[in-house]
Scaffold this active site. Sequence first.
Site, PDB file in Angstrom:
ATOM      1  N   ARG A 101      42.797  39.647  41.628  1.00 30.11           N
ATOM      2  CA  ARG A 101      42.468  40.948  41.056  1.00 30.11           C
ATOM      3  C   ARG A 101      43.730  41.670  40.624  1.00 30.11           C
ATOM      4  O   ARG A 101      43.767  42.354  39.598  1.00 30.11           O
ATOM      5  CB  ARG A 101      41.698  41.805  42.085  1.00 30.11           C
ATOM      6  CG  ARG A 101      41.198  43.133  41.495  1.00 30.11           C
ATOM      7  CD  ARG A 101      40.628  44.072  42.552  1.00 30.11           C
ATOM      8  NE  ARG A 101      41.666  44.598  43.421  1.00 30.11           N
ATOM      9  CZ  ARG A 101      41.728  44.412  44.731  1.00 30.11           C
ATOM     10  NH1 ARG A 101      40.823  43.685  45.347  1.00 30.11           N
ATOM     11  NH2 ARG A 101      42.696  44.950  45.443  1.00 30.11           N
ATOM     12  N   LYS A 258      34.180  42.046  20.704  1.00 31.26           N
ATOM     13  CA  LYS A 258      33.932  42.031  19.269  1.00 31.26           C
ATOM     14  C   LYS A 258      34.918  41.099  18.553  1.00 31.26           C
ATOM     15  O   LYS A 258      34.915  39.898  18.783  1.00 31.26           O
ATOM     16  CB  LYS A 258      33.979  43.460  18.733  1.00 31.26           C
ATOM     17  CG  LYS A 258      33.203  44.495  19.542  1.00 31.26           C
ATOM     18  CD  LYS A 258      31.774  44.090  19.877  1.00 31.26           C
ATOM     19  CE  LYS A 258      30.923  45.236  20.405  1.00 31.26           C
ATOM     20  NZ  LYS A 258      31.269  45.697  21.754  1.00 31.26           N
TER      21      LYS A 258
END
Length: 448
Positions: A101, A258
């Site tokens: 993490r 995207k």
Amino acid sequence: MMRAFSLICQFPSCFLNVLIVWTFCTFSSIHAEIYHGSGTTYLHTNNPLMSRYSDNLAVENPTGAVVPTISLATTFKQSTPGEPTAKDDPNSFGLGYEYSRTGNPTRGVFERAVAAAEKARYCVAFSSGSAATSAVIHLLRPGESVLCVDDVYGGTQRYFRRIVNPRMGIEIDFVDFHDESLVKSKINSGYESKDGNVKLFWLETPTNPTLKVTDIGSVSALAKSCGALLAVDNTFCSPYFQNPLEHGADIVVHSVTKYINGHSDVVMGVVCTNDGEIYKQLRFTQNGVGAVPSPFDCYLAHRGLKTLHVRMEAAARNAYAIALFLERHDGVTKVVYPGLKSHPQHDIAVRQQHGFGAMITFYCVGGRDQSAIFLQKLVVFALAESLGAVESLAECPSLMTHASVPDDQRALLGIDDTLIRLSVGIENCSDLIEDLDRALNASLNSLG
């Protein structure tokens, strides 16, 4: 370009050889170490703002693999208690590795590549574009304010209006940044000094979905006048067609889902900046909140980035041809595309962007029934939310991506049920135009 090439080809071959050698040597002597093309940068740059051959050769790669490895480890062995491993690995940013993490080699490679693409010093990756937006908001404190462009992605306005404002105590004003007097009045409404509480300007350009284009430099000047930061969501243009940091932005946000990834198989976001202090806070939030992307998603998105220049050029060519087609179709009342001279901010797009992108907004004749018929008759275009992938997508924002925007705000922005948003992909252009023509004719015929 072709004319110039044909003229060169008429030169005697001996002169051509001399010309080529002279050009290569002159060019190399001046710029021997720098990558000049975006495509080369996307594929080969490992160090943000240092696109040099020697830097890339210096990166340790004992296997010679041409593709970065996927590191799935969640934890990393330490030789000394409390001392993270591999602090000298550039993908750990000097922090080393202890827990995935906090830092992961595959994520680090991707972050450095996006920073180079966006011409930024730093990039921090998150598990979604919304998580990236949230990380920017974490730079603020309760009681401070955000001026946000009025025509903004539906998910962003929903997060600002229904979470940030009521639960975090941060004021949100949605404004038209083209109305400079309105923006100044918002700045001066009780906030006369640089210690006032307008701390962040949030801008999309082009906006989603009405494709308004805003002068980033002008908004940057307004932000600096009150000591605020300017964040620009650059998702619609991608790093290939626009680099907001070069125009005065402090922060750039992308939904990697995207264009950067470009294949509809990764959900991710990034935040880029040149400011070291902002970067430290973003990195702290990334670790503290834990909204990190998986190593495999980072690998996929990095692979997508490597073809960004090719995909953007192909999609933009298609989009321009489609925009011209739509302008002439009887089933369309209005077309909005920054590459058209009819676009109200076309001149700004020419000056600020490197290309006009592949997003088109248009209004179909009729009403909600006609837009529904149009969307249902499409075959090549998929009726789906999202954008920026190799396949073409179509949607009705008022019923889909922007359904959460209050009705009165949608009406003010012109987001009605006849507005169609197209994300143009890289299919054969004639197939896309035939698909649109067939669906528009069906929509027109339904009117009788």
